[in-house]
Write a protein that holds these residues in place. Structure first.
Motif, short mmCIF file in Angstrom:
data_model
loop_
_atom_site.label_atom_id
_atom_site.label_comp_id
_atom_site.label_asym_id
_atom_site.label_seq_id
_atom_site.Cartn_x
_atom_site.Cartn_y
_atom_site.Cartn_z
N SER A 1 0.83 -1.20 0.00
CA SER A 1 0.00 0.00 0.00
C SER A 1 0.87 1.26 0.00
O SER A 1 2.09 1.18 0.20
CB SER A 1 -0.92 -0.02 1.23
N PRO A 2 0.30 2.45 -0.24
CA PRO A 2 1.10 3.68 -0.25
C PRO A 2 1.87 3.88 1.06
O PRO A 2 1.35 3.60 2.14
CB PRO A 2 0.04 4.77 -0.44
N ARG A 3 3.09 4.33 0.91
CA ARG A 3 3.97 4.59 2.06
C ARG A 3 4.38 6.05 2.07
O ARG A 3 4.35 6.73 1.03
CB ARG A 3 5.25 3.75 1.94
N ASP A 4 4.82 6.51 3.25
CA ASP A 4 5.56 7.77 3.29
C ASP A 4 6.79 7.61 4.17
O ASP A 4 6.84 6.74 5.06
CB ASP A 4 4.68 8.95 3.70
N PHE A 5 7.79 8.41 3.86
CA PHE A 5 9.09 8.33 4.52
C PHE A 5 9.56 9.73 4.87
O PHE A 5 9.42 10.65 4.06
CB PHE A 5 10.14 7.68 3.60
N VAL A 6 10.09 9.90 6.06
CA VAL A 6 10.67 11.19 6.46
C VAL A 6 12.17 10.97 6.68
O VAL A 6 12.56 10.15 7.52
CB VAL A 6 10.01 11.73 7.74
#
Length: 209
Positions: A109-114
């Motif tokens: 599924s969609p991910r986000d990364f900082v």
């Protein structure tokens, strides 16, 4: 200061990855790229290394790779849906958020990364991006995305001695995608994704005037 220290440590780590030839095993190979892996020392997963030659000078290749909002990379890299600047720490160091689309036919599924990202140039003309995960008070996890963690990763655009019109590109991916993904899905995703990364990079560099 914490962001600067983390960024500089990552640059040292990636430089050592680029010089250390031990333990790498080839997992995917084509005319344009060789993808290798070895167990990560950062988390219970693998670090992947891509190697390929692009027919352009390092500066031109870097234009397509450099991590910046509204840059060229967002347009061609199928694994980057959105790239946001969270904080400009120094001229060469920034904290950024990257959003990735769903992948592997929707299994991922969609991910986000900082990440904190350091852009660094070496004396031989090599231009690099060096990134790792950080927490930032203005970018907490958001609904609709699984928060992934990038361990030391980045790209190297290295000049090839005697061949001014060519660039050796190394890409290092070392990512904990988060969520309860089967190991087999992760292990098949990265080599294929990196091969596509090089193919798309080659096309976009060729399209630049």
């Amino acid at each position: 200061m914490e962001f600067q220290e983390r960024a500089n440590t990552v640059a040292d780590n990636l430089f050592s990855y680029s010089k250390d030839q031990s333990g790498w095993k080839v997992c995917k190979k084509s005319n344009d790229v060789v993808v290798c892996w070895r167990p990560s020392t950062e988390f219970p997963g693998n670090v992947y290394k891509g190697e390929g030659v692009i027919n352009a000078c390092p500066e031109k290749v870097w234009e397509c790779l450099k991590p910046e909002p509204n840059g060229i990379r967002v347009k061609w890299d199928s694994n980057v849906k959105k790239f946001e600047l969270i904080e400009q720490v120094t001229e060469d160091i920034a904290v950024c958020r990257t959003v990735t689309p769903s992948a592997a036919m929707g299994i991922i599924s969609p991910r986000d990364f900082v990440d904190v990202i350091l852009v660094k140039q070496y004396e031989d003309g090599t231009i690099t991006s060096n990134a790792t995960h950080v927490e930032h008070p203005s970018c907490s996890p958001q609904a609709g995305y699984v928060r992934g963690l990038n361990h030391p990763c980045g790209c190297f655009c290295a000049p090839i001695p005697g061949e001014p019109g060519k660039t050796q590109v190394y890409a290092f991916f070392q990512t904990d995608l988060g969520g309860l993904l089967p190991r087999s899905v992760v292990d098949s995703f990265f080599p294929s994704s990196m091969t596509e990364f090089y193919n798309n990079l080659k096309k976009v560099v060729k399209s630049l005037k």
